[in-house]
Design a protein around this motif. Structure first.
Motif, mmCIF file in Angstrom:
data_model
loop_
_atom_site.group_PDB
_atom_site.id
_atom_site.type_symbol
_atom_site.label_atom_id
_atom_site.label_comp_id
_atom_site.label_asym_id
_atom_site.label_seq_id
_atom_site.Cartn_x
_atom_site.Cartn_y
_atom_site.Cartn_z
ATOM 1 N N ARG A 1 -3.016 7.982 -5.130
ATOM 2 C CA ARG A 1 -2.017 7.039 -4.616
ATOM 3 C C ARG A 1 -0.779 6.993 -5.500
ATOM 4 O O ARG A 1 0.352 6.885 -5.000
ATOM 5 C CB ARG A 1 -2.648 5.649 -4.514
ATOM 6 C CG ARG A 1 -1.709 4.564 -4.036
ATOM 7 C CD ARG A 1 -2.400 3.215 -4.054
ATOM 8 N NE ARG A 1 -1.493 2.130 -3.751
ATOM 9 C CZ ARG A 1 -1.781 0.844 -3.908
ATOM 10 N NH1 ARG A 1 -2.981 0.486 -4.353
ATOM 11 N NH2 ARG A 1 -0.909 -0.096 -3.619
ATOM 12 N N ARG B 1 2.907 10.301 -7.212
ATOM 13 C CA ARG B 1 3.909 10.293 -6.149
ATOM 14 C C ARG B 1 4.526 11.664 -5.903
ATOM 15 O O ARG B 1 4.906 11.989 -4.781
ATOM 16 C CB ARG B 1 5.013 9.285 -6.494
ATOM 17 C CG ARG B 1 4.525 7.844 -6.491
ATOM 18 C CD ARG B 1 5.660 6.882 -6.751
ATOM 19 N NE ARG B 1 5.248 5.498 -6.545
ATOM 20 C CZ ARG B 1 6.077 4.457 -6.622
ATOM 21 N NH1 ARG B 1 7.350 4.653 -6.915
ATOM 22 N NH2 ARG B 1 5.631 3.229 -6.427
ATOM 23 N N ASN C 1 0.804 -1.223 0.000
ATOM 24 C CA ASN C 1 0.000 0.000 0.000
ATOM 25 C C ASN C 1 0.835 1.271 0.000
ATOM 26 O O ASN C 1 0.449 2.270 -0.609
ATOM 27 C CB ASN C 1 -0.946 0.007 1.202
ATOM 28 C CG ASN C 1 -2.002 -1.076 1.093
ATOM 29 O OD1 ASN C 1 -2.548 -1.308 0.016
ATOM 30 N ND2 ASN C 1 -2.289 -1.759 2.190
ATOM 31 N N ASP C 2 1.950 1.245 0.700
ATOM 32 C CA ASP C 2 2.770 2.451 0.753
ATOM 33 C C ASP C 2 3.788 2.531 -0.382
ATOM 34 O O ASP C 2 4.591 3.471 -0.447
ATOM 35 C CB ASP C 2 3.484 2.568 2.103
ATOM 36 C CG ASP C 2 4.338 1.335 2.420
ATOM 37 O OD1 ASP C 2 4.531 0.492 1.519
ATOM 38 O OD2 ASP C 2 4.791 1.211 3.575
ATOM 39 N N GLN C 3 3.751 1.543 -1.288
ATOM 40 C CA GLN C 3 4.593 1.551 -2.491
ATOM 41 C C GLN C 3 6.081 1.720 -2.168
ATOM 42 O O GLN C 3 6.813 2.447 -2.862
ATOM 43 C CB GLN C 3 4.134 2.647 -3.437
ATOM 44 C CG GLN C 3 2.756 2.430 -4.036
ATOM 45 C CD GLN C 3 2.718 1.208 -4.955
ATOM 46 O OE1 GLN C 3 3.367 1.183 -5.996
ATOM 47 N NE2 GLN C 3 1.970 0.206 -4.559
ATOM 48 N N ASP D 1 -9.022 7.784 -5.579
ATOM 49 C CA ASP D 1 -8.025 7.246 -4.640
ATOM 50 C C ASP D 1 -6.836 6.655 -5.390
ATOM 51 O O ASP D 1 -5.677 6.815 -4.967
ATOM 52 C CB ASP D 1 -8.655 6.178 -3.740
ATOM 53 C CG ASP D 1 -9.682 6.758 -2.779
ATOM 54 O OD1 ASP D 1 -9.670 7.987 -2.565
ATOM 55 O OD2 ASP D 1 -10.520 5.986 -2.261
ATOM 56 N N LEU D 2 -7.107 5.976 -6.502
ATOM 57 C CA LEU D 2 -6.045 5.369 -7.303
ATOM 58 C C LEU D 2 -5.124 6.447 -7.872
ATOM 59 O O LEU D 2 -3.889 6.321 -7.825
ATOM 60 C CB LEU D 2 -6.679 4.553 -8.435
ATOM 61 C CG LEU D 2 -5.831 3.469 -9.084
ATOM 62 C CD1 LEU D 2 -5.519 2.364 -8.086
ATOM 63 C CD2 LEU D 2 -6.568 2.878 -10.289
#
Length: 655
Positions: free
Chosen positions: A334, A337, A208-210, A330-331
């Protein structure tokens, strides 16, 4: 989805104990002096079993005395339980039995069982099997496992002491419900390419936090999703320690970080962990992960998940639901960056990592330049939502599939909403479309003579500067953007320039059904331009049934008289439509007016459909007055009738 029935056929040399194994399993104790061949035994599913367990498992006993019957049973088997008990029967496993299976063309799992290991007691529970290496490093088992890929697992049993009898039955079931063959190549000792791709995608979705690692919280969430329970702290510590030891300099994975302290499991660590599960006979753990993410036995996502069935009436359209828009917002946030309000090429590549790539529809329509991009050419949130609104309208199956690929965990139908069926009204003997109340995505076809300025209109629609360079439109071009009407309501407008396929599309009435409004354009500075539109109406008379907006493009140039038997204003008056809007790609306000006009025409089709006289305020007032008079008259007649009935009806108390 659990297989309803599994058919397990026991075979092996006479005297190895096939019948006693079946009896020991069915009766939970050793039964001596059995008949030579037992009848079929059906074992129903235990209520505590996995949902992937079969509803019934049929055990088939066989004898070598009837080769024809044996072959028939083998051909009907889902899994073969092959039994041997001594050196002679072991030799025949390779020399006779495996060769027989291959000669019959059988491509099903084989569970190899060494029976009569009476020195072992039945002390191993089924749950302990998960932590036990069922592929015991035995001199007898290893050569067979290496030579015959059909052999799924080898195990020692004893019908007399009930040792591993339940376990071998479970392994027979597991070879069907959780097959090892799609996951692991035992000959080279590696996971297969398709499962590697699937596990990489699952890792990516769970990160989730990539940060390219699965931390403890992400591992807990994965465990909860896949197995509906929390991961044991000791097991997690064991996993970390195991991966840390493997990454030592003398090991196979030297140079690969499998676990990073204070960060978590890396992608390679996740793959190695699942490889260990396969090697230890715990591949049902890997299947638990795969099936939680909707993978089938062929390592593809189920079609019914990607493309759920929808009952869509012919005149309805499909749009994103509020839940769908929230997921897409949300995508976007997210994967943006650098927080610059746009997705650059690198961010888009990462975002689409869990999918087959950018949809073909997008590539064919010059994405991302089919929608709104920033001054650096990066798709904005406005453009991102507009692009998916267009995709859903044109082909909702692309949307459901890709949003599942992106990690949407619920029923994909929740992402969509079906609009109401298009209603028709009648006026002066003709049908026209009713006003629209529940839609926010509209489709517009732009028609007009080549070089009339259609492509420049699309560019301006997306907020791009005008260019003098001319390039003929061969393939259909598409643009989509959002706009806000008075009152704050937001809509999405899809504008399509048809190119050389214009005549083909216009001849297809079904294609026109998906069009909400026609934008008929001509070059006001070209005297030969407007006649093209007149000819369109003469050739395709059914264009009269669609809402239409006429547009005079290149209004910043000198207006000229059209070389046509009828001028634009006169033609639109004959059609009972407004005069053409004069638009220039360099006039922003005129473009805004056009977009609003097109959307209003889609919302209120009757006012913009050719051939219907416009109702004036006087006509409307007369109509309302007439309606009131009629209503009053009807009321008076009803009251008079009621009074007469009361007067004329005799009283029930009269003589």
């Amino acid at each position: 989805m659990a297989k309803e029935t599994i058919r397990v056929v026991l075979c092996g040399d006479n005297g190895v104990g096939k019948s006693t194994l079946i009896a020991s399993l069915a009766k939970d104790r050793f039964i001596p002096n059995l008949q030579e061949v037992l009848p079929l035994v059906t074992i129903p599913r235990d209520f505590s079993s996995s949902p992937y367990s079969p509803k019934n498992t049929i055990l088939v006993d066989t004898s070598n005395n009837d080769p024809a019957e044996l072959q028939r049973e083998l051909k009907s088997a889902d899994v073969i339980w092959l039994v041997y008990s001594d050196h002679e029967s072991y030799e025949r496993v390779s020399l006779y039995w495996m060769m027989t299976f291959r000669s019959l063309g059988l491509n099903i799992p084989v569970i190899l069982c060494k029976n009569k290991c009476d020195e072992y007691e039945d002390s191993t529970s089924l749950t302990e099997l998960d932590t036990q290496d069922t592929r015991t490093e035995d001199e007898e088992f290893i050569p067979i496992l290496m030579e015959f890929k059909e052999v799924d697992t080898c195990i020692k049993t004893s019908a007399r002491t009930h040792f591993n009898v339940n376990q071998v039955f479970y392994l027979c079931q597991r070879s069907i419900t959780h097959p090892i063959a799609p996951l692991f190549d035992a000959r080279v000792g590696e996971l297969k390419p398709l499962v590697i791709l699937a596990l990489k995608r699952i890792f990516f979705l769970c990160d989730n936090d990539q940060d390219d690692c699965l931390n403890d919280d992400e591992l807990y969430a994965l465990q909860k999703k896949c197995f509906d329970r929390s991961i044991d702290v000791n097991e997690l510590r064991f996993i970390k320690q195991t991966l840390s030891d493997i990454s030592g300099p003398s090991q196979e994975y030297a140079g690969c970080n499998l676990y990073i302290p204070n960060k978590g499991l890396t992608k390679y660590g996740f793959l190695v962990l699942n490889k260990i599960y396969a090697e230890k006979g715990r591949h049902e753990t890997t299947w638990g992960i795969l099936r939680a993410f909707q993978y089938t036995d062929s390592l593809s996502i189920q079609d019914k998940v990607l493309f759920p069935k929808l009952n869509v009436p012919e005149t309805c359209s499909i749009e994103l639901s509020p839940k769908g828009y929230r997921f897409l917002v949300d995508l976007f946030l997210r994967f943006d960056r650098d927080n610059d309000g746009g997705l650059n090429d690198k961010e888009l590549n990462i975002l689409f990592k869990s999918t087959p790539g950018v949809p073909k529809l997008w590539s064919a329509t010059n994405f991302p330049y089919s929608t709104v991009v920033s001054n650096r050419g990066f798709i904005t949130l406005q453009g991102w939502l507009a692009q998916w609104s267009m995709t859903t309208f044109l082909d909702y199956k692309i949307t459901t599939a890709y949003l599942i690929y992106f990690g949407f965990q619920e029923d994909a139908r929740l992402l969509l909403q079906i609009t109401k069926s298009r209603k028709m009204r009648r006026r002066i003997g003709r049908l026209y479309r009713s006003p629209v109340t529940d839609r926010k995505v509209f489709n517009c076809f732009i028609l007009g003579k080549p070089k009339s300025g259609k492509s420049a209109l699309l560019e301006s629609f997306l907020g791009r500067s005008f260019s003098d360079l001319y390039s003929p439109t061969l393939r259909p071009q598409i643009a989509v953007n959002s706009l806000e009407l008075k009152g704050g309501k937001q809509y999405y407008l899809i504008m399509q320039e048809l190119g050389e396929q214009e005549s083909v599309i216009l001849e297809n009435k079904d294609k026109l059904k998906s069009c909400d409004v026609l934008c008929l354009t001509y070059d006001s500075s070209d005297p030969e331009s407007f006649s093209y539109l007149v000819e369109l109406f003469e050739k395709y008379h059914y264009l009269m049934d669609s809402p239409v907006i006429f547009v005079a493009l290149k209004a910043d140039l000198d207006k000229v008289q059209q070389r046509c038997h009828i001028q634009p204003d006169e033609f639109t008056e004959q059609l009972n439509l407004s005069h053409p809007l004069h638009i220039s790609s360099t006039w922003l306000t005129s473009l805004n007016e056009l977009c609003m006009k097109l959307t209003e025409a889609a919302l209120f089709p009757g006012k913009h459909t050719p051939g219907f006289p416009q109702e004036t305020d006087t006509q409307n007032a007369d109509y309302r007055q007439t309606a009131m008079v009629v209503a009053s008259a009807v009321g008076f007649v009803a009251l008079l009738s009621f009074t007469l009935v009361k007067v004329m009806r005799p009283s029930k108390y009269s003589d």
